[in-house]
Scaffold this motif. Structure first.
Motif, PDB file in Angstrom:
ATOM      1  N   ASN A 168     -49.814  98.817 105.666  1.00  0.00           N
ATOM      2  CA  ASN A 168     -50.788  98.625 106.724  1.00  0.00           C
ATOM      3  C   ASN A 168     -52.188  98.574 106.152  1.00  0.00           C
ATOM      4  OD1 ASN A 168     -49.100  98.888 109.282  1.00  0.00           O
ATOM      5  ND2 ASN A 168     -48.458 100.647 108.059  1.00  0.00           N
ATOM      6  N   VAL A 169     -52.928  97.479 106.448  1.00  0.00           N
ATOM      7  CA  VAL A 169     -54.278  97.279 105.964  1.00  0.00           C
ATOM      8  C   VAL A 169     -55.224  98.088 106.827  1.00  0.00           C
ATOM      9  CG1 VAL A 169     -56.128  95.598 105.561  1.00  0.00           C
ATOM     10  CG2 VAL A 169     -53.730  94.958 105.162  1.00  0.00           C
ATOM     11  N   GLN A 170     -56.031  98.922 106.177  1.00  0.00           N
ATOM     12  CA  GLN A 170     -57.009  99.745 106.897  1.00  0.00           C
ATOM     13  C   GLN A 170     -58.394  99.205 106.682  1.00  0.00           C
ATOM     14  OE1 GLN A 170     -55.802 102.548 108.791  1.00  0.00           O
ATOM     15  NE2 GLN A 170     -53.973 101.391 108.272  1.00  0.00           N
ATOM     16  N   ILE A 230     -57.745  99.540 102.010  1.00  0.00           N
ATOM     17  CA  ILE A 230     -56.824 100.653 101.805  1.00  0.00           C
ATOM     18  C   ILE A 230     -55.511 100.217 102.438  1.00  0.00           C
ATOM     19  CG2 ILE A 230     -56.292 103.055 102.349  1.00  0.00           C
ATOM     20  CD1 ILE A 230     -59.337 103.524 102.572  1.00  0.00           C
ATOM     21  N   LEU A 231     -54.424 100.331 101.704  1.00  0.00           N
ATOM     22  CA  LEU A 231     -53.092 100.022 102.213  1.00  0.00           C
ATOM     23  C   LEU A 231     -52.326 101.324 102.344  1.00  0.00           C
ATOM     24  CD1 LEU A 231     -52.124  97.017  99.909  1.00  0.00           C
ATOM     25  CD2 LEU A 231     -52.785  96.903 102.309  1.00  0.00           C
ATOM     26  N   HIS A 259     -52.702 104.216  91.954  1.00  0.00           N
ATOM     27  CA  HIS A 259     -52.896 104.003  93.389  1.00  0.00           C
ATOM     28  C   HIS A 259     -54.301 103.507  93.686  1.00  0.00           C
ATOM     29  CE1 HIS A 259     -49.033 105.629  94.723  1.00  0.00           C
ATOM     30  NE2 HIS A 259     -49.141 106.368  93.638  1.00  0.00           N
ATOM     31  N   ALA A 260     -55.107 103.321  92.660  1.00  0.00           N
ATOM     32  CA  ALA A 260     -56.478 102.834  92.849  1.00  0.00           C
ATOM     33  C   ALA A 260     -56.737 101.721  91.846  1.00  0.00           C
ATOM     34  CB  ALA A 260     -57.484 103.958  92.657  1.00  0.00           C
ATOM     35  N   TYR A 261     -57.164 100.572  92.359  1.00  0.00           N
ATOM     36  CA  TYR A 261     -57.389  99.407  91.517  1.00  0.00           C
ATOM     37  C   TYR A 261     -58.760  98.817  91.797  1.00  0.00           C
ATOM     38  CZ  TYR A 261     -52.416  99.579  90.549  1.00  0.00           C
ATOM     39  OH  TYR A 261     -51.183  99.989  90.153  1.00  0.00           O
ATOM     40  N   TYR A 314     -52.618 102.720  98.606  1.00  0.00           N
ATOM     41  CA  TYR A 314     -53.303 101.965  97.564  1.00  0.00           C
ATOM     42  C   TYR A 314     -54.742 101.721  97.999  1.00  0.00           C
ATOM     43  CZ  TYR A 314     -48.842 100.831  95.391  1.00  0.00           C
ATOM     44  OH  TYR A 314     -47.632 100.906  94.760  1.00  0.00           O
ATOM     45  N   TYR A 315     -55.668 101.944  97.072  1.00  0.00           N
ATOM     46  CA  TYR A 315     -57.084 101.647  97.272  1.00  0.00           C
ATOM     47  C   TYR A 315     -57.396 100.461  96.366  1.00  0.00           C
ATOM     48  CZ  TYR A 315     -56.834 106.470  98.814  1.00  0.00           C
ATOM     49  OH  TYR A 315     -56.464 107.625  99.447  1.00  0.00           O
TER      50      TYR A 315
END
Length: 108
Positions: free
Chosen positions: A106-108, A97-98, A34-36, A58-59
């Motif tokens: 959603n793009v944060q 962050i999605l 979940h983190a890339y 996702y980060y």
């Protein structure tokens, strides 16, 4: 709150997850982590289908020198920033962050 640590991990509100760091160009199907963190020149990554991903976060950090092109699965308009789109660019040095609500990432 999410922070990218120097050892490739991400700390988010007390939860620490192992991130994936890659410099590979090509398509990376998000889903194994979940983190890339990207360190290459340019790349294209593909999100999984949004259906069934409610609550997935996702980060993504672009530490590379080129852009990350982030694509929705099957060219569907499943990425939402200011409108629904099927592709989103993360510029060099940028991070997003999605958060999935099951209909959109959603793009944060």
């Amino acid at each position: 709150v999410a922070t990218f640590d120097g050892d490739g991990t991400v700390t988010t509100i007390g939860r620490r997850i192992l991130g994936v760091t890659t410099s590979a160009a090509g398509t990376l199907t998000l889903g194994n982590s979940h983190a890339y963190s990207f360190t290459g020149t340019t790349t294209t990554w593909t999100l999984p289908a949004v259906s069934g991903t409610t609550g997935v976060i996702y980060y993504i950090k672009n530490r590379g020198s080129g852009d990350i092109t982030l694509n929705a699965a099957a060219a569907a308009n499943e990425i939402y920033s200011t409108s629904a789109v099927n592709t989103y660019t993360i510029n060099a040095g940028g991070a997003i962050i999605l958060i999935s609500d099951g209909s959109f990432f959603n793009v944060q």
